[in-house]
Design an enzyme around this catalytic site. Structure first.
Site, short mmCIF file in Angstrom:
data_model
loop_
_atom_site.label_atom_id
_atom_site.label_comp_id
_atom_site.label_asym_id
_atom_site.label_seq_id
_atom_site.Cartn_x
_atom_site.Cartn_y
_atom_site.Cartn_z
N TRP A 91 61.97 86.84 4.24
CA TRP A 91 60.86 87.37 5.17
C TRP A 91 61.79 88.81 5.96
O TRP A 91 63.00 88.78 6.32
CB TRP A 91 60.97 86.48 6.31
CG TRP A 91 60.39 86.83 7.70
CD1 TRP A 91 60.62 87.45 8.56
CD2 TRP A 91 58.86 87.06 7.94
NE1 TRP A 91 59.91 87.75 9.48
CE2 TRP A 91 58.41 87.62 9.12
CE3 TRP A 91 57.52 86.34 7.19
CZ2 TRP A 91 57.20 87.50 9.61
CZ3 TRP A 91 56.55 86.40 7.91
CH2 TRP A 91 56.14 86.90 8.86
N ASN B 2 60.47 91.65 9.18
CA ASN B 2 59.52 91.81 10.30
C ASN B 2 60.21 93.11 10.92
O ASN B 2 60.73 94.20 10.37
CB ASN B 2 58.89 90.99 11.20
CG ASN B 2 59.90 90.28 12.24
OD1 ASN B 2 60.49 89.20 11.65
ND2 ASN B 2 59.97 90.30 13.48
N ASP B 3 60.24 93.36 12.17
CA ASP B 3 60.57 94.64 12.82
C ASP B 3 61.31 95.55 11.91
O ASP B 3 62.74 95.07 11.94
CB ASP B 3 60.67 94.51 14.22
CG ASP B 3 59.92 93.52 14.93
OD1 ASP B 3 58.98 93.10 14.37
OD2 ASP B 3 60.47 93.22 16.12
N GLN C 289 64.34 92.83 11.14
CA GLN C 289 64.30 91.44 11.45
C GLN C 289 64.27 90.78 10.13
O GLN C 289 63.23 90.98 9.39
CB GLN C 289 63.12 91.23 12.23
CG GLN C 289 63.34 91.66 13.89
CD GLN C 289 64.32 90.92 14.68
OE1 GLN C 289 63.97 89.73 15.05
NE2 GLN C 289 65.55 91.18 14.76
N PHE D 267 67.24 89.11 17.80
CA PHE D 267 66.07 89.69 17.74
C PHE D 267 66.26 90.97 17.81
O PHE D 267 67.29 91.76 17.81
CB PHE D 267 64.96 89.40 18.77
CG PHE D 267 64.45 87.71 18.75
CD1 PHE D 267 64.62 87.11 18.01
CD2 PHE D 267 63.30 87.44 19.63
CE1 PHE D 267 64.04 85.77 17.73
CE2 PHE D 267 62.42 86.27 19.48
CZ PHE D 267 62.86 85.47 18.46
N SER D 268 64.78 91.99 18.03
CA SER D 268 64.88 93.26 17.97
C SER D 268 65.70 94.17 18.87
O SER D 268 66.07 94.04 19.83
CB SER D 268 63.58 93.62 18.05
OG SER D 268 62.68 93.38 16.73
N ARG E 25 62.38 91.13 26.17
CA ARG E 25 63.02 91.41 25.05
C ARG E 25 62.78 92.75 24.20
O ARG E 25 61.59 93.45 24.90
CB ARG E 25 62.69 90.39 23.73
CG ARG E 25 61.16 90.36 23.66
CD ARG E 25 60.90 89.28 22.45
NE ARG E 25 59.56 89.15 22.30
CZ ARG E 25 58.78 88.23 22.65
NH1 ARG E 25 59.27 87.21 23.24
NH2 ARG E 25 57.34 88.13 22.20
N1 DQQ Z 1 59.64 90.45 16.75
C1 DQQ Z 1 58.73 90.77 17.80
C2 DQQ Z 1 59.91 91.06 18.97
C3 DQQ Z 1 60.84 90.36 18.69
C4 DQQ Z 1 61.16 90.10 17.11
C5 DQQ Z 1 57.74 92.02 17.36
C6 DQQ Z 1 61.29 88.94 16.76
O1 DQQ Z 1 59.14 91.19 20.26
O2 DQQ Z 1 62.38 90.84 19.08
O3 DQQ Z 1 57.52 91.73 16.15
O4 DQQ Z 1 61.44 88.89 15.38
#
Ligand code: DQQ
Length: 465
Positions: A17, A19-20, A36, A80-81, A140
Protein backbone atom coordinates in the site's frame (compact mmCIF):
# COMPACT_ATOMS: atom_id res chain seq x y z
CA UNK A 1 1.28 -9.87 -7.74
CA UNK A 2 -1.05 -8.87 -10.56
CA UNK A 3 0.46 -6.01 -12.56
CA UNK A 4 -2.02 -5.88 -15.44
CA UNK A 5 -3.53 -2.62 -14.19
CA UNK A 6 -0.31 -1.14 -12.85
CA UNK A 7 0.49 2.28 -14.40
CA UNK A 8 3.66 2.38 -16.51
CA UNK A 9 4.88 5.93 -16.12
CA UNK A 10 3.16 7.12 -12.95
CA UNK A 11 5.07 6.09 -9.83
CA UNK A 12 3.62 3.12 -7.95
CA UNK A 13 5.03 1.25 -4.93
CA UNK A 14 6.98 -1.94 -5.70
CA UNK A 15 4.33 -3.83 -3.71
CA UNK A 16 1.81 -3.18 -0.93
CA UNK A 17 0.00 0.00 0.00
CA UNK A 18 1.03 3.59 -0.74
CA UNK A 19 -0.72 6.87 0.05
CA UNK A 20 0.50 10.46 0.53
CA UNK A 21 3.73 11.79 -0.99
CA UNK A 22 6.03 12.80 1.87
CA UNK A 23 9.42 14.44 2.35
CA UNK A 24 9.85 15.66 -1.25
CA UNK A 25 13.33 17.10 -1.68
CA UNK A 26 16.03 17.65 -4.32
CA UNK A 27 19.20 16.58 -2.57
CA UNK A 28 22.73 16.09 -3.97
CA UNK A 29 21.39 16.07 -7.53
CA UNK A 30 18.61 13.55 -6.97
CA UNK A 31 14.90 13.89 -6.39
CA UNK A 32 13.60 12.02 -3.36
CA UNK A 33 10.03 10.85 -3.04
CA UNK A 34 9.04 9.40 0.31
CA UNK A 35 5.53 8.13 0.76
CA UNK A 36 3.08 6.70 3.27
CA UNK A 37 3.64 2.96 3.03
CA UNK A 38 2.29 -0.20 4.60
CA UNK A 39 4.81 -3.03 4.10
CA UNK A 40 2.27 -5.59 5.35
CA UNK A 41 -0.01 -5.58 2.33
CA UNK A 42 -2.08 -3.61 -0.14
CA UNK A 43 -4.24 -2.01 2.55
CA UNK A 44 -3.85 1.05 4.77
CA UNK A 45 -2.23 0.42 8.18
CA UNK A 46 1.00 0.58 10.26
CA UNK A 47 2.25 3.55 8.32
CA UNK A 48 5.94 3.56 7.39
CA UNK A 49 7.76 5.87 5.00
CA UNK A 50 8.62 4.22 1.67
CA UNK A 51 11.37 5.86 -0.37
CA UNK A 52 12.35 6.22 -4.03
CA UNK A 53 15.03 8.31 -5.70
CA UNK A 54 15.26 9.72 -9.21
CA UNK A 55 17.63 11.85 -11.30
CA UNK A 56 14.78 13.19 -13.45
CA UNK A 57 11.39 12.93 -11.65
CA UNK A 58 10.39 10.10 -14.01
CA UNK A 59 12.71 7.10 -13.55
CA UNK A 60 12.68 6.00 -9.90
CA UNK A 61 14.93 3.62 -7.97
CA UNK A 62 13.26 1.99 -5.00
CA UNK A 63 15.17 2.56 -1.79
CA UNK A 64 14.93 0.88 1.63
CA UNK A 65 12.06 1.87 3.89
CA UNK A 66 13.07 5.18 5.50
CA UNK A 67 10.94 5.29 8.66
CA UNK A 68 9.25 2.52 10.61
CA UNK A 69 7.20 2.83 13.80
CA UNK A 70 9.34 2.31 16.89
CA UNK A 71 7.55 -0.10 19.29
CA UNK A 72 8.64 2.02 22.28
CA UNK A 73 8.46 5.40 20.63
CA UNK A 74 5.92 8.18 20.18
CA UNK A 75 5.40 6.86 16.62
CA UNK A 76 4.71 3.28 17.67
CA UNK A 77 1.33 3.28 15.91
CA UNK A 78 2.53 4.94 12.72
CA UNK A 79 4.81 7.42 11.02
CA UNK A 80 2.23 9.66 9.36
CA UNK A 81 2.79 12.35 6.77
CA UNK A 82 5.47 14.99 6.86
CA UNK A 83 8.14 16.89 5.00
CA UNK A 84 11.92 17.05 4.49
CA UNK A 85 13.93 20.20 5.04
CA UNK A 86 17.50 20.99 4.07
CA UNK A 87 19.45 21.86 7.24
CA UNK A 88 22.72 22.54 5.44
CA UNK A 89 24.84 19.46 6.10
CA UNK A 90 21.88 17.09 6.11
CA UNK A 91 18.15 16.66 5.87
CA UNK A 92 15.60 16.61 8.69
CA UNK A 93 12.20 15.00 8.38
CA UNK A 94 9.30 16.53 10.28
CA UNK A 95 6.55 13.92 10.45
CA UNK A 96 3.57 12.96 12.58
CA UNK A 97 4.24 10.27 15.17
CA UNK A 98 1.13 8.34 16.15
CA UNK A 99 0.71 6.75 19.58
CA UNK A 100 -2.84 5.69 20.30
CA UNK A 101 -5.05 8.77 19.91
CA UNK A 102 -2.05 11.05 20.11
CA UNK A 103 -0.61 12.49 16.89
CA UNK A 104 2.44 14.75 17.43
CA UNK A 105 5.35 16.19 15.43
CA UNK A 106 8.57 14.15 15.41
CA UNK A 107 11.98 14.56 13.75
CA UNK A 108 14.43 12.23 11.99
CA UNK A 109 17.81 13.14 10.54
CA UNK A 110 20.06 11.92 7.73
CA UNK A 111 23.24 13.21 6.13
CA UNK A 112 23.63 10.39 3.56
CA UNK A 113 24.15 11.34 -0.06
CA UNK A 114 21.21 9.12 -0.92
CA UNK A 115 19.18 9.69 2.28
CA UNK A 116 19.03 5.95 2.89
CA UNK A 117 19.48 5.88 6.68
CA UNK A 118 17.60 7.91 9.27
CA UNK A 119 18.09 8.56 12.96
CA UNK A 120 15.09 9.64 14.96
CA UNK A 121 15.53 12.56 17.34
CA UNK A 122 15.62 11.15 20.86
CA UNK A 123 13.54 13.99 22.26
CA UNK A 124 10.54 13.16 20.03
CA UNK A 125 7.82 14.41 19.99
CA UNK A 126 8.95 18.03 19.61
CA UNK A 127 5.53 19.50 20.43
CA UNK A 128 3.97 17.94 23.53
CA UNK A 129 0.28 18.46 22.73
CA UNK A 130 -2.12 20.14 20.32
CA UNK A 131 -3.49 23.52 21.43
CA UNK A 132 -6.65 22.94 23.40
CA UNK A 133 -8.37 26.29 23.55
CA UNK A 134 -10.40 26.17 21.42
CA UNK A 135 -10.49 22.40 21.19
CA UNK A 136 -8.86 20.99 18.04
CA UNK A 137 -10.11 17.98 16.10
CA UNK A 138 -7.11 16.63 14.20
CA UNK A 139 -3.44 17.66 14.61
CA UNK A 140 -1.19 16.18 11.93
CA UNK A 141 0.84 16.78 8.77
CA UNK A 142 3.40 19.54 8.37
CA UNK A 143 4.63 22.29 6.11
CA UNK A 144 8.03 23.64 7.23
CA UNK A 145 10.18 26.52 5.91
CA UNK A 146 12.97 28.82 7.03
CA UNK A 147 12.66 32.60 7.04
CA UNK A 148 15.83 34.45 8.05
CA UNK A 149 16.95 32.66 11.22
CA UNK A 150 13.63 31.15 12.21
CA UNK A 151 11.90 27.95 11.22
CA UNK A 152 8.15 28.01 10.76
CA UNK A 153 5.69 25.17 10.46
CA UNK A 154 2.02 24.86 9.71
CA UNK A 155 0.17 21.84 11.10
CA UNK A 156 -3.12 20.50 9.71
CA UNK A 157 -5.94 20.79 12.22
CA UNK A 158 -9.57 21.62 12.81
CA UNK A 159 -11.50 23.56 15.41
CA UNK A 160 -14.44 21.74 16.90
CA UNK A 161 -17.73 23.09 15.64
CA UNK A 162 -15.99 25.47 13.23
CA UNK A 163 -14.05 23.48 10.64
CA UNK A 164 -10.55 23.08 9.22
CA UNK A 165 -7.61 25.07 10.53
CA UNK A 166 -3.92 25.45 9.76
CA UNK A 167 -1.88 26.23 12.89
CA UNK A 168 1.33 28.25 12.75
CA UNK A 169 4.44 27.61 14.89
CA UNK A 170 7.95 29.12 15.06
CA UNK A 171 11.25 27.63 16.21
CA UNK A 172 14.94 28.60 16.29
CA UNK A 173 16.09 24.99 15.76
CA UNK A 174 13.21 22.70 14.68
CA UNK A 175 13.11 21.41 18.28
CA UNK A 176 11.59 24.15 20.47
CA UNK A 177 8.35 25.35 18.96
CA UNK A 178 6.25 28.35 19.94
CA UNK A 179 2.57 28.42 18.91
CA UNK A 180 1.77 31.64 17.04
CA UNK A 181 -1.94 30.94 16.47
CA UNK A 182 -3.96 29.83 13.45
CA UNK A 183 -2.59 30.79 10.05
CA UNK A 184 -6.10 30.31 8.69
CA UNK A 185 -9.41 28.89 9.94
CA UNK A 186 -12.21 27.65 7.73
CA UNK A 187 -14.82 30.28 7.06
CA UNK A 188 -17.87 28.58 5.57
CA UNK A 189 -19.30 31.88 4.35
CA UNK A 190 -16.34 32.34 2.07
CA UNK A 191 -15.99 28.94 0.52
CA UNK A 192 -17.96 26.46 -1.47
CA UNK A 193 -20.34 24.42 0.75
CA UNK A 194 -18.78 21.18 -0.40
CA UNK A 195 -15.60 22.34 1.33
CA UNK A 196 -17.22 22.09 4.78
CA UNK A 197 -14.76 20.02 6.80
CA UNK A 198 -13.88 18.80 10.24
CA UNK A 199 -10.18 19.19 9.52
CA UNK A 200 -7.54 20.16 7.00
CA UNK A 201 -4.98 17.47 6.27
CA UNK A 202 -1.60 17.90 4.62
CA UNK A 203 -1.39 21.71 4.55
CA UNK A 204 1.33 23.01 2.23
CA UNK A 205 2.18 26.72 2.45
CA UNK A 206 4.61 28.43 0.09
CA UNK A 207 5.28 31.64 -1.85
CA UNK A 208 4.32 31.59 -5.53
CA UNK A 209 4.49 34.57 -7.86
CA UNK A 210 3.16 37.63 -6.04
CA UNK A 211 1.29 35.64 -3.45
CA UNK A 212 1.38 32.81 -0.94
CA UNK A 213 -0.55 29.62 -1.56
CA UNK A 214 -1.99 27.22 1.02
CA UNK A 215 -3.01 23.86 -0.43
CA UNK A 216 -5.26 21.68 1.71
CA UNK A 217 -6.66 18.18 1.74
CA UNK A 218 -10.21 18.60 2.95
CA UNK A 219 -11.26 16.01 5.49
CA UNK A 220 -14.66 15.22 6.95
CA UNK A 221 -13.93 11.81 8.50
CA UNK A 222 -12.98 10.85 4.92
CA UNK A 223 -11.24 12.73 2.10
CA UNK A 224 -13.58 15.22 0.35
CA UNK A 225 -11.47 17.23 -2.07
CA UNK A 226 -8.25 19.18 -2.51
CA UNK A 227 -8.35 22.95 -2.55
CA UNK A 228 -6.10 25.95 -2.35
CA UNK A 229 -6.19 29.50 -1.08
CA UNK A 230 -3.96 32.24 -2.52
CA UNK A 231 -3.37 35.59 -0.89
CA UNK A 232 -1.02 37.83 1.02
CA UNK A 233 1.15 36.70 3.94
CA UNK A 234 2.76 39.23 6.25
CA UNK A 235 3.38 39.46 9.98
CA UNK A 236 2.34 35.80 10.48
CA UNK A 237 -1.06 36.56 8.97
CA UNK A 238 -2.36 34.99 5.78
CA UNK A 239 -5.20 36.83 4.10
CA UNK A 240 -6.48 34.81 1.15
CA UNK A 241 -8.31 36.60 -1.63
CA UNK A 242 -9.03 33.67 -3.94
CA UNK A 243 -9.43 29.95 -3.82
CA UNK A 244 -9.95 27.05 -6.16
CA UNK A 245 -9.99 23.32 -6.65
CA UNK A 246 -6.66 21.62 -7.33
CA UNK A 247 -8.09 18.55 -9.04
CA UNK A 248 -11.73 17.66 -9.57
CA UNK A 249 -11.32 14.03 -10.66
CA UNK A 250 -12.00 12.52 -7.24
CA UNK A 251 -8.80 10.50 -7.01
CA UNK A 252 -6.11 13.15 -6.33
CA UNK A 253 -5.43 13.74 -2.62
CA UNK A 254 -2.79 14.81 -0.07
CA UNK A 255 -0.57 16.77 -2.49
CA UNK A 256 2.80 18.07 -1.37
CA UNK A 257 5.20 20.38 -3.19
CA UNK A 258 8.86 21.35 -2.99
CA UNK A 259 11.33 23.59 -4.80
CA UNK A 260 14.07 21.94 -6.83
CA UNK A 261 17.61 23.25 -7.44
CA UNK A 262 16.34 25.03 -10.55
CA UNK A 263 13.81 26.97 -8.44
CA UNK A 264 10.79 25.13 -9.84
CA UNK A 265 7.85 24.50 -7.48
CA UNK A 266 6.87 20.85 -8.13
CA UNK A 267 3.84 19.05 -6.70
CA UNK A 268 2.90 15.38 -6.48
CA UNK A 269 -0.46 14.09 -5.26
CA UNK A 270 -1.62 10.62 -4.32
CA UNK A 271 -3.97 9.05 -6.88
CA UNK A 272 -6.20 6.88 -4.72
CA UNK A 273 -7.49 3.57 -6.00
CA UNK A 274 -11.19 3.58 -6.83
CA UNK A 275 -11.69 -0.18 -6.93
CA UNK A 276 -12.80 -2.49 -4.11
CA UNK A 277 -10.37 -3.39 -1.32
CA UNK A 278 -10.41 -7.07 -2.39
CA UNK A 279 -9.30 -6.08 -5.88
CA UNK A 280 -6.38 -4.08 -4.42
CA UNK A 281 -5.38 -7.04 -2.24
CA UNK A 282 -5.48 -9.31 -5.28
CA UNK A 283 -3.26 -6.88 -7.20
CA UNK A 284 -0.73 -6.89 -4.35
CA UNK A 285 -0.09 -3.14 -4.70
CA UNK A 286 -2.23 -0.06 -4.21
CA UNK A 287 -1.91 3.65 -4.97
CA UNK A 288 -0.09 5.77 -7.53
CA UNK A 289 1.44 9.23 -7.63
CA UNK A 290 0.21 11.91 -10.01
CA UNK A 291 2.58 13.18 -12.64
CA UNK A 292 4.98 15.77 -11.22
CA UNK A 293 3.19 19.08 -11.75
CA UNK A 294 4.95 22.44 -12.02
CA UNK A 295 3.13 25.17 -10.11
CA UNK A 296 3.00 28.83 -11.01
CA UNK A 297 0.51 31.69 -10.90
CA UNK A 298 -1.74 32.64 -13.79
CA UNK A 299 -2.04 36.30 -14.80
CA UNK A 300 -5.09 36.60 -12.54
CA UNK A 301 -3.24 34.92 -9.64
CA UNK A 302 -4.84 31.51 -9.69
CA UNK A 303 -2.90 28.27 -9.52
CA UNK A 304 -1.40 27.04 -12.79
CA UNK A 305 -0.44 23.35 -12.98
CA UNK A 306 1.67 22.03 -15.86
CA UNK A 307 3.05 18.51 -16.25
CA UNK A 308 6.83 18.63 -15.71
CA UNK A 309 8.45 18.66 -19.17
CA UNK A 310 10.58 15.64 -18.16
CA UNK A 311 7.57 13.46 -18.97
CA UNK A 312 8.14 14.25 -22.65
CA UNK A 313 11.35 12.18 -22.54
CA UNK A 314 9.08 9.11 -22.60
CA UNK A 315 7.43 10.07 -25.89
CA UNK A 316 7.70 7.42 -28.58
CA UNK A 317 5.45 6.63 -31.56
CA UNK A 318 3.65 9.78 -32.68
CA UNK A 319 0.51 10.62 -34.60
CA UNK A 320 -0.61 14.06 -35.73
CA UNK A 321 -4.19 14.87 -36.74
CA UNK A 322 -5.52 18.09 -38.21
CA UNK A 323 -9.04 18.04 -36.89
CA UNK A 324 -12.09 19.25 -38.79
CA UNK A 325 -15.37 19.66 -36.89
CA UNK A 326 -17.68 16.66 -36.70
CA UNK A 327 -20.71 16.22 -34.48
CA UNK A 328 -20.32 12.50 -34.02
CA UNK A 329 -17.56 10.39 -32.51
CA UNK A 330 -14.89 9.42 -34.97
CA UNK A 331 -12.76 6.37 -34.40
CA UNK A 332 -9.07 7.26 -34.52
CA UNK A 333 -6.70 4.78 -36.10
CA UNK A 334 -3.83 5.00 -33.64
CA UNK A 335 -1.45 3.32 -36.03
CA UNK A 336 0.04 1.00 -33.44
CA UNK A 337 0.15 3.49 -30.55
CA UNK A 338 -0.84 1.76 -27.33
CA UNK A 339 -3.90 3.70 -26.12
CA UNK A 340 -3.38 2.51 -22.56
CA UNK A 341 -0.05 4.34 -22.41
CA UNK A 342 -0.49 7.59 -24.28
CA UNK A 343 -0.38 11.34 -24.07
CA UNK A 344 -2.86 13.37 -26.10
CA UNK A 345 -2.00 17.02 -26.58
CA UNK A 346 -4.69 18.94 -28.45
CA UNK A 347 -5.43 22.52 -29.28
CA UNK A 348 -8.84 23.64 -30.55
CA UNK A 349 -10.17 26.99 -31.66
CA UNK A 350 -12.39 28.77 -29.15
CA UNK A 351 -16.08 29.01 -29.87
CA UNK A 352 -18.87 30.01 -27.49
CA UNK A 353 -20.62 26.69 -28.15
CA UNK A 354 -17.55 24.48 -28.56
CA UNK A 355 -17.97 20.86 -27.51
CA UNK A 356 -14.88 18.67 -27.43
CA UNK A 357 -15.00 15.01 -26.45
CA UNK A 358 -12.53 12.17 -26.10
CA UNK A 359 -13.76 8.69 -25.55
CA UNK A 360 -11.42 5.90 -24.47
CA UNK A 361 -13.05 2.57 -25.18
CA UNK A 362 -12.31 -0.82 -23.73
CA UNK A 363 -11.31 -3.87 -25.72
CA UNK A 364 -13.81 -5.66 -27.94
CA UNK A 365 -17.16 -4.08 -27.37
CA UNK A 366 -17.66 -0.43 -26.56
CA UNK A 367 -19.31 -1.32 -23.27
CA UNK A 368 -16.29 -0.09 -21.34
CA UNK A 369 -15.67 3.57 -22.00
CA UNK A 370 -14.23 6.62 -20.29
CA UNK A 371 -15.77 9.87 -21.50
CA UNK A 372 -14.03 13.23 -21.37
CA UNK A 373 -16.26 16.12 -22.36
CA UNK A 374 -15.61 19.86 -22.45
CA UNK A 375 -18.51 22.23 -22.98
CA UNK A 376 -17.37 25.82 -23.32
CA UNK A 377 -20.96 27.03 -23.22
CA UNK A 378 -21.74 25.18 -19.99
CA UNK A 379 -18.33 25.98 -18.48
CA UNK A 380 -18.03 22.31 -17.69
CA UNK A 381 -15.16 19.81 -17.96
CA UNK A 382 -16.25 16.27 -17.24
CA UNK A 383 -14.48 12.96 -16.73
CA UNK A 384 -17.07 10.24 -16.58
CA UNK A 385 -15.70 6.90 -15.40
CA UNK A 386 -19.06 5.31 -14.56
CA UNK A 387 -18.63 2.95 -17.54
CA UNK A 388 -14.85 2.66 -17.52
CA UNK A 389 -14.81 -0.83 -16.10
CA UNK A 390 -16.93 -3.93 -16.38
CA UNK A 391 -15.28 -5.42 -13.29
CA UNK A 392 -17.64 -6.21 -10.41
CA UNK A 393 -17.70 -3.59 -7.68
CA UNK A 394 -16.06 -0.85 -9.73
CA UNK A 395 -18.59 1.94 -10.08
CA UNK A 396 -16.46 4.93 -11.12
CA UNK A 397 -17.88 8.42 -10.92
CA UNK A 398 -19.14 11.27 -13.05
CA UNK A 399 -16.53 13.86 -12.08
CA UNK A 400 -16.66 17.41 -13.28
CA UNK A 401 -15.52 20.91 -12.56
CA UNK A 402 -16.55 24.41 -13.52
CA UNK A 403 -14.09 25.83 -16.01
CA UNK A 404 -13.73 29.03 -17.95
CA UNK A 405 -12.00 29.27 -21.29
CA UNK A 406 -11.92 32.94 -22.25
CA UNK A 407 -13.12 34.11 -25.67
CA UNK A 408 -10.20 34.08 -28.04
CA UNK A 409 -8.17 31.74 -25.83
CA UNK A 410 -7.33 28.43 -27.50
CA UNK A 411 -8.70 25.28 -25.87
CA UNK A 412 -5.62 23.32 -24.81
CA UNK A 413 -6.13 19.83 -23.47
CA UNK A 414 -3.50 17.36 -22.33
CA UNK A 415 -4.75 13.92 -21.48
CA UNK A 416 -2.52 11.24 -19.98
CA UNK A 417 -3.79 7.68 -20.08
CA UNK A 418 -1.72 5.23 -18.06
CA UNK A 419 -3.47 1.85 -17.87
CA UNK A 420 -5.61 2.54 -14.77
CA UNK A 421 -5.09 6.33 -14.63
CA UNK A 422 -6.54 9.22 -16.63
CA UNK A 423 -5.00 12.61 -15.75
CA UNK A 424 -6.28 15.68 -17.60
CA UNK A 425 -5.01 19.28 -17.81
CA UNK A 426 -7.19 21.96 -19.45
CA UNK A 427 -5.32 25.15 -20.28
CA UNK A 428 -3.00 24.34 -17.36
CA UNK A 429 -5.65 25.68 -15.02
CA UNK A 430 -8.05 22.81 -14.48
CA UNK A 431 -7.08 19.23 -13.64
CA UNK A 432 -9.10 16.06 -13.34
CA UNK A 433 -7.52 12.74 -12.32
CA UNK A 434 -9.42 9.50 -11.98
CA UNK A 435 -8.76 5.79 -11.90
CA UNK A 436 -10.14 3.39 -14.52
CA UNK A 437 -9.98 -0.38 -14.52
CA UNK A 438 -10.31 -1.72 -18.08
CA UNK A 439 -10.85 -5.46 -18.39
CA UNK A 440 -8.10 -5.70 -20.99
CA UNK A 441 -5.89 -2.68 -21.52
CA UNK A 442 -4.28 -4.13 -24.64
CA UNK A 443 -7.28 -3.40 -26.82
CA UNK A 444 -8.13 0.13 -25.69
CA UNK A 445 -9.21 2.47 -28.48
CA UNK A 446 -9.80 6.16 -28.96
CA UNK A 447 -12.78 8.06 -30.34
CA UNK A 448 -12.75 11.83 -30.73
CA UNK A 449 -15.44 14.38 -31.42
CA UNK A 450 -15.18 18.15 -31.68
CA UNK A 451 -17.43 20.86 -33.04
CA UNK A 452 -14.41 23.13 -33.53
CA UNK A 453 -11.27 22.66 -35.65
CA UNK A 454 -8.05 21.74 -33.97
CA UNK A 455 -4.70 20.08 -34.02
CA UNK A 456 -4.10 16.85 -32.10
CA UNK A 457 -0.82 15.12 -31.28
CA UNK A 458 -0.76 11.69 -29.75
CA UNK A 459 2.32 9.94 -28.41
CA UNK A 460 2.83 6.53 -26.95
CA UNK A 461 4.67 7.02 -23.66
CA UNK A 462 7.29 4.45 -22.72
CA UNK A 463 7.29 2.68 -19.40
CA UNK A 464 9.38 4.49 -16.79
CA UNK A 465 10.36 1.33 -14.93
N1 DQQ B 1 -2.72 10.29 5.45
C1 DQQ B 1 -3.59 11.41 5.63
C2 DQQ B 1 -2.77 12.30 6.51
C3 DQQ B 1 -2.03 11.35 7.38
C4 DQQ B 1 -1.75 10.23 6.48
C5 DQQ B 1 -3.98 11.99 4.32
C6 DQQ B 1 -1.80 8.91 7.16
O1 DQQ B 1 -3.51 13.19 7.27
O2 DQQ B 1 -0.88 11.90 7.94
O3 DQQ B 1 -4.19 11.00 3.35
O4 DQQ B 1 -1.47 7.89 6.25
Amino acid sequence: MDNRLRPRYHFTPPANWMNDPNGLIHWQGNYHLFYQYNPNGAFWGTMHWGHAMSPDLIHWTNMPVALAPDPDGPDRDGCFSGVAVNVGDGVTLVYTGVEGDCQLPCLAMSSDDDLATWTKYEGNPVIAAAPNDPHTTIFRDHSVWKDNDAWYQVIGSGIEGVGGAALLYRSPDLIDWEYLGPLLVENPAEIAPEWKTTGWECPDFFPLGNRHVLTLSLWDEHPIAVGYYAGMYAGHRFVPDRHGSIDGGGSFYAPQSFTDDGGRRIMFGWLREECPAEMQLAHGWSGAMSLPRLLSMTDDDHLRQTPAPEIESLRGKHLHLDWQPVDWFRHVDLNGIRASSMEISAEFAWDAKALVAFNICGAGSEEERTNILLSVEDNDLRLDTTRSSGSPGVSGGNHGMTVNVEPGEAIRLRIFVDVSIVEIFLNDRYCLSSRIYPADETGMRLHISSTVPGSIDIWELASAS
